[in-house]
Design a protein around this motif. Structure first.
Motif, PDB file in Angstrom:
ATOM      1  N   GLN A 129       0.832  -1.185  -0.111  1.00 36.54           N
ATOM      2  CA  GLN A 129      -0.063  -0.194  -0.218  1.00 36.54           C
ATOM      3  C   GLN A 129       0.784   1.341   0.050  1.00 36.54           C
ATOM      4  N   PRO A 130       1.886   1.451   0.902  1.00 39.29           N
ATOM      5  CA  PRO A 130       2.542   2.677   0.852  1.00 39.29           C
ATOM      6  C   PRO A 130       3.465   3.036  -0.523  1.00 39.29           C
ATOM      7  N   GLU A 133       1.145   4.223  -3.247  1.00 42.12           N
ATOM      8  CA  GLU A 133       0.792   5.778  -3.122  1.00 42.12           C
ATOM      9  C   GLU A 133       2.078   6.386  -3.316  1.00 42.12           C
ATOM     10  N   GLN A 134       3.144   6.060  -3.113  1.00 45.55           N
ATOM     11  CA  GLN A 134       4.409   6.755  -3.548  1.00 45.55           C
ATOM     12  C   GLN A 134       4.445   6.719  -5.002  1.00 45.55           C
TER      13      GLN A 134
END
Length: 181
Positions: A129-130, A133-134
């Motif tokens: 997930q992170p 997003e990045q």
């Protein structure tokens, strides 16, 4: 457009390889979201020369799996139960592996503890997930640059393409939405 964009790309390994192959390898080295983006691009033959679309299509089914132990840990963290309590048998070797998730075969545990129905268990890559997003933020920035600095940039509407990709990807990350599909 694609040729000029990746001619300057610093992620080069074997410069003797054809440029479409180097583009695919660059996307693989950048990580799962770029693999997914390459997969999506490979279906847009109206945007890419045929040799690029064909090379990017190789990203559809050539993604290395993550270990079964990690899949078990993700399942247990997500569902709050041990895998062995949920399933009579869980296949640690995935039957399919893609850029964002992989699929394992398992058999549900019936109320009496016996082997129940065979199911497919889709497991998101650990920590995805992170990273997504990045990487989406980076893709949005790159799309803006393409629109500003390339002759065909505005005509190709890269920001719209990335926006569609963002929605598609978040739908895929939503396991309840995926289960409905």
């Amino acid at each position: 457009f694609v040729h000029s964009l990746f001619r300057w790309c610093p992620v080069r390994r074997d410069t003797s390889a054809p440029l479409p192959q180097r583009v695919r390898l660059a996307l693989e080295s950048l990580g799962p979201i770029f693999v997914k983006f390459g997969q999506v691009l490979s279906t847009r033959r109206d945007l890419l020369p045929p040799e690029y679309a064909e090379e990017l299509a190789r990203l559809q089914d050539k993604v290395a799996p993550f270990p079964g132990e990690q899949a078990r840990a993700v399942i247990e963290a997500s569902l709050g139960q041990r895998v062995d309590d949920l399933y009579v048998d869980f296949g640690d070797v995935p039957v399919a592996s893609a850029s964002v998730a992989q699929v394992h075969k398992a058999w549900l545990r019936q109320s009496d503890g016996s082997k129940g129905r065979e199911v497919a268990v889709k497991v998101l890559r650990p920590g995805i997930q992170p990273v997504i997003e990045q990487d989406l933020a980076l893709l949005k920035t790159l799309a803006g640059w393409v629109e500003r600095f390339f002759v065909d940039g505005k005509r190709l509407k890269p920001q719209e393409v990335v926006g569609e990709f963002d929605k598609y990807l978040h739908d895929e990350l939503d396991m309840m939405h995926e289960a409905g599909n």
